[in-house]
Design a protein around this motif. Structure first.
Motif, PDB file in Angstrom:
ATOM      1  N   GLY A  25       0.832  -1.206   0.000  1.00 49.97           N
ATOM      2  CA  GLY A  25       0.000   0.000   0.000  1.00 49.97           C
ATOM      3  C   GLY A  25       0.862   1.250   0.000  1.00 49.97           C
ATOM      4  N   ARG A  26       1.940   1.212   0.799  1.00 48.20           N
ATOM      5  CA  ARG A  26       2.825   2.377   0.881  1.00 48.20           C
ATOM      6  C   ARG A  26       3.532   2.633  -0.440  1.00 48.20           C
ATOM      7  N   LEU A  27       4.043   1.544  -1.034  1.00 45.60           N
ATOM      8  CA  LEU A  27       4.808   1.769  -2.262  1.00 45.60           C
ATOM      9  C   LEU A  27       3.888   2.225  -3.387  1.00 45.60           C
ATOM     10  N   ALA A  28       2.656   1.676  -3.428  1.00 47.41           N
ATOM     11  CA  ALA A  28       1.716   2.101  -4.472  1.00 47.41           C
ATOM     12  C   ALA A  28       1.342   3.573  -4.269  1.00 47.41           C
ATOM     13  N   ALA A  29       1.081   3.949  -3.022  1.00 47.05           N
ATOM     14  CA  ALA A  29       0.712   5.343  -2.747  1.00 47.05           C
ATOM     15  C   ALA A  29       1.855   6.277  -3.151  1.00 47.05           C
ATOM     16  N   ALA A  30       3.093   5.866  -2.866  1.00 47.68           N
ATOM     17  CA  ALA A  30       4.239   6.721  -3.200  1.00 47.68           C
ATOM     18  C   ALA A  30       4.357   6.887  -4.722  1.00 47.68           C
ATOM     19  N   VAL A  31       4.229   5.775  -5.452  1.00 46.91           N
ATOM     20  CA  VAL A  31       4.326   5.828  -6.915  1.00 46.91           C
ATOM     21  C   VAL A  31       3.223   6.730  -7.476  1.00 46.91           C
ATOM     22  N   LEU A  32       1.997   6.555  -6.981  1.00 51.74           N
ATOM     23  CA  LEU A  32       0.856   7.291  -7.536  1.00 51.74           C
ATOM     24  C   LEU A  32       0.890   8.766  -7.153  1.00 51.74           C
ATOM     25  N   ARG A  34       3.486  10.576  -6.604  1.00 46.77           N
ATOM     26  CA  ARG A  34       4.523  11.263  -7.399  1.00 46.77           C
ATOM     27  C   ARG A  34       3.954  11.747  -8.721  1.00 46.77           C
ATOM     28  N   ALA A  35       2.888  11.091  -9.211  1.00 48.18           N
ATOM     29  CA  ALA A  35       2.289  11.485 -10.488  1.00 48.18           C
ATOM     30  C   ALA A  35       1.011  12.304 -10.287  1.00 48.18           C
ATOM     31  N   GLY A  36       0.775  12.762  -9.053  1.00 49.82           N
ATOM     32  CA  GLY A  36      -0.358  13.669  -8.825  1.00 49.82           C
ATOM     33  C   GLY A  36      -1.670  13.000  -8.469  1.00 49.82           C
ATOM     34  N   VAL A 103      -9.185  15.118 -12.723  1.00 49.44           N
ATOM     35  CA  VAL A 103      -9.128  14.805 -11.296  1.00 49.44           C
ATOM     36  C   VAL A 103      -8.488  13.418 -11.193  1.00 49.44           C
ATOM     37  N   LYS A 104      -7.371  13.361 -10.433  1.00 53.39           N
ATOM     38  CA  LYS A 104      -6.641  12.092 -10.343  1.00 53.39           C
ATOM     39  C   LYS A 104      -6.723  11.555  -8.919  1.00 53.39           C
ATOM     40  N   VAL A 105      -7.251  10.353  -8.765  1.00 50.62           N
ATOM     41  CA  VAL A 105      -7.399   9.786  -7.421  1.00 50.62           C
ATOM     42  C   VAL A 105      -6.918   8.340  -7.377  1.00 50.62           C
ATOM     43  N   PHE A 106      -6.621   7.866  -6.165  1.00 48.91           N
ATOM     44  CA  PHE A 106      -6.363   6.429  -5.996  1.00 48.91           C
ATOM     45  C   PHE A 106      -7.024   5.931  -4.721  1.00 48.91           C
ATOM     46  N   TYR A 107      -7.212   4.619  -4.638  1.00 42.93           N
ATOM     47  CA  TYR A 107      -7.896   4.033  -3.485  1.00 42.93           C
ATOM     48  C   TYR A 107      -7.359   2.639  -3.225  1.00 42.93           C
ATOM     49  N   GLU A 108      -7.576   2.205  -1.988  1.00 40.24           N
ATOM     50  CA  GLU A 108      -7.247   0.823  -1.639  1.00 40.24           C
ATOM     51  C   GLU A 108      -8.304   0.352  -0.663  1.00 40.24           C
ATOM     52  N   GLY A 109      -8.794  -0.861  -0.839  1.00 38.28           N
ATOM     53  CA  GLY A 109      -9.785  -1.349   0.111  1.00 38.28           C
ATOM     54  C   GLY A 109     -10.414  -2.641  -0.343  1.00 38.28           C
TER      55      GLY A 109
END
Ligand code: HAM
Length: 408
Positions: A25-32, A34-36, A103-109
């Motif tokens: 989760g951390r690495l995905a959040a960091a990658v995403l 970085r791209a806004g 609008v750029k978003v990400f989620y995990e769940g």
């Protein structure tokens, strides 16, 4: 009394897996980020109608796989089978078309599908997803694919293969499906019973077959990629050009079938050979009509979702280090309070600290510290001593400050 078990198709996350999930989760959040892409959360259940309209009435998901229930007010609710419909609902509900686009978003769940459980296929599973809404620029399609490739690479999925295609517009797709159905009917006698039974509902599934006769027929079938309207073909060429420039390899696969109805133009899937039957680690695509179908203003969008369990399965046994910096041992029971205070102040200084909390003998405490992989043991007795577990070196210190210094 009989022992209770977790429901079929669900699982408990034990600490070793929990650590890997947090890391992912951390690495995905960091990658995403970085791209806004920014974090976004929607409810785990939604009105059933959202998925009927969003995911599509004819899909397996809506027809067979939803966990649907009535609330006390008689409203039909459904545990979300996927995330895109909810994100689009929220985009409309919050008037997010007024924000700078995209609008750029990400989620995990957690997500829920009533499927037959097997390795890599669960009834409750987790996804990490990202969506870019409000622009049809092909660079967003390429960006999301590249970010997903980076997440898989960093997560240690060794061999992810990218399958890529374009579905064009809804009109092109409808005309193509009619053409395909007519072709399949003309060859009905050579098809498997399964493929024949699906001609009307889901003719594309015939491409995905082990049946020799069906495969032979499909070898000559018309392909949607050859029917794209010029502007869709151009959009797809632009996406491919950006992926080529970035050096990301992919297989053009005109038979790529996704299980959701909302896709237009780009569709893609990452597969891992490590996974057996459930090869899909992640998938996504563009959905330029979805927001309109859900009652919003015409707004294009594109996104992906990756299966957390499948990523972890495909990346093999990679344990993350949980060993503490320090184990605080208590030499005499009456020193318990002092040991607790010392552990607490070491934690406040940012060290990872465990302490004796089960009444072990001093010998037992050292054994336990060893099992935990503690790098140092601080022994609280008449004086305080720090032992480096690797060198065996031991020395007396005055208090938390000096312990922290000794460990620096
Ligand atoms: P999907 O391909 O249905 O796409 O699911 C994405 C990923 O979720 C799959 O590649 C797989 O790794 C995982 N997954 C799906 N079902 C299960 C299951 N029963 N057990 C374990 N893992 C599973 C979507 O959900 C779209 N919302 C993706 C998207 C986002 N498209 C545009 N934006």
């Amino acid at each position: 009394m009989s022992r209770l078990q977790a429901p079929r198709g669900t699982f408990d996350v034990l600490p070793e897996d929990g650590r890997r999930r947090i890391e992912l989760g951390r690495l995905a959040a960091a990658v995403l980020r970085r791209a806004g892409y920014e974090p976004f959360e929607t409810p785990v259940f939604e009105d059933t109608e959202l998925f009927a309209r969003g995911v599509g009435e004819s899909t397996d998901i809506v027809q067979k796989e939803m966990f649907t229930f009535e609330d006390k007010g008689g409203r039909s609710l459904t545990l979300r089978p996927e995330g895109t419909a909810g994100v689009c609902r929220a985009y409309i509900e919050h008037g997010m078309h007024k924000l700078p686009q995209p609008v750029k978003v990400f989620y995990e769940g957690p997500f829920f599908r009533h499927e037959a459980p097997q390795a890599g296929r669960f009834r409750q599973f987790s996804q990490i997803g990202a969506e870019a809404i409000g622009s049809e620029d092909p660079s967003l399609d390429a960006e999301l694919i590249l970010l997903l490739a980076e997440i898989l690479r960093e997560a240690g999925v060794p061999d992810a293969r990218l399958r890529l295609s374009s579905l064009g517009s809804l009109e092109t797709r409808t005309a193509y499906l009619d053409e395909l159905k007519a072709y399949l009917r003309a060859h009905e006698g050579e098809l498997s019973d399964e493929a024949r039974g699906r001609i009307d509902q889901n003719p594309l599934r015939a491409f995905d077959t082990d049946h020799a006769g069906t495969a032979a027929v499909m070898g000559g079938a018309p392909l949607l990629l050859d029917r794209l309207a010029p502007e869709d073909a151009e959009h797809f060429a632009a996406v491919r050009g950006l992926l080529d420039d970035a050096g990301l390899a992919y297989d053009l696969d005109p038979t790529l079938v996704r299980g959701l109805d909302y896709y237009t133009r780009t569709v893609f899937e990452f597969e891992s050979a490590q996974l057996g039957a459930q090869r899909g680690v992640a998938g996504g695509g563009r959905y330029d009509k979805l927001i309109e179908q859900l009652g919003g203003p015409p707004t294009p969008g594109v996104g992906f979702a990756a299966g957390v369990e499948r990523i972890l399965l495909a990346s093999g046994e990679r344990d993350t280090d949980a060993a503490p910096d320090v184990f605080v041992a208590v030499a005499k029971p009456e020193k318990g309070r002092e040991a607790f205070g010392l552990a607490n102040s070491l934690r406040e200084r940012g060290l990872s600290v465990q302490l004796e909390q089960a009444g072990r003998s001093v010998k037992g405490q050292f054994k336990h510290a060893d099992r935990l992989g503690a790098r140092n043991v601080v022994i609280v007795g008449d004086e305080i001593e720090v032992k480096d577990m690797q060198s065996g070196e031991q020395r007396a210190v005055a208090g938390a400050d000096e312990v922290a210094q000794a460990l620096a």
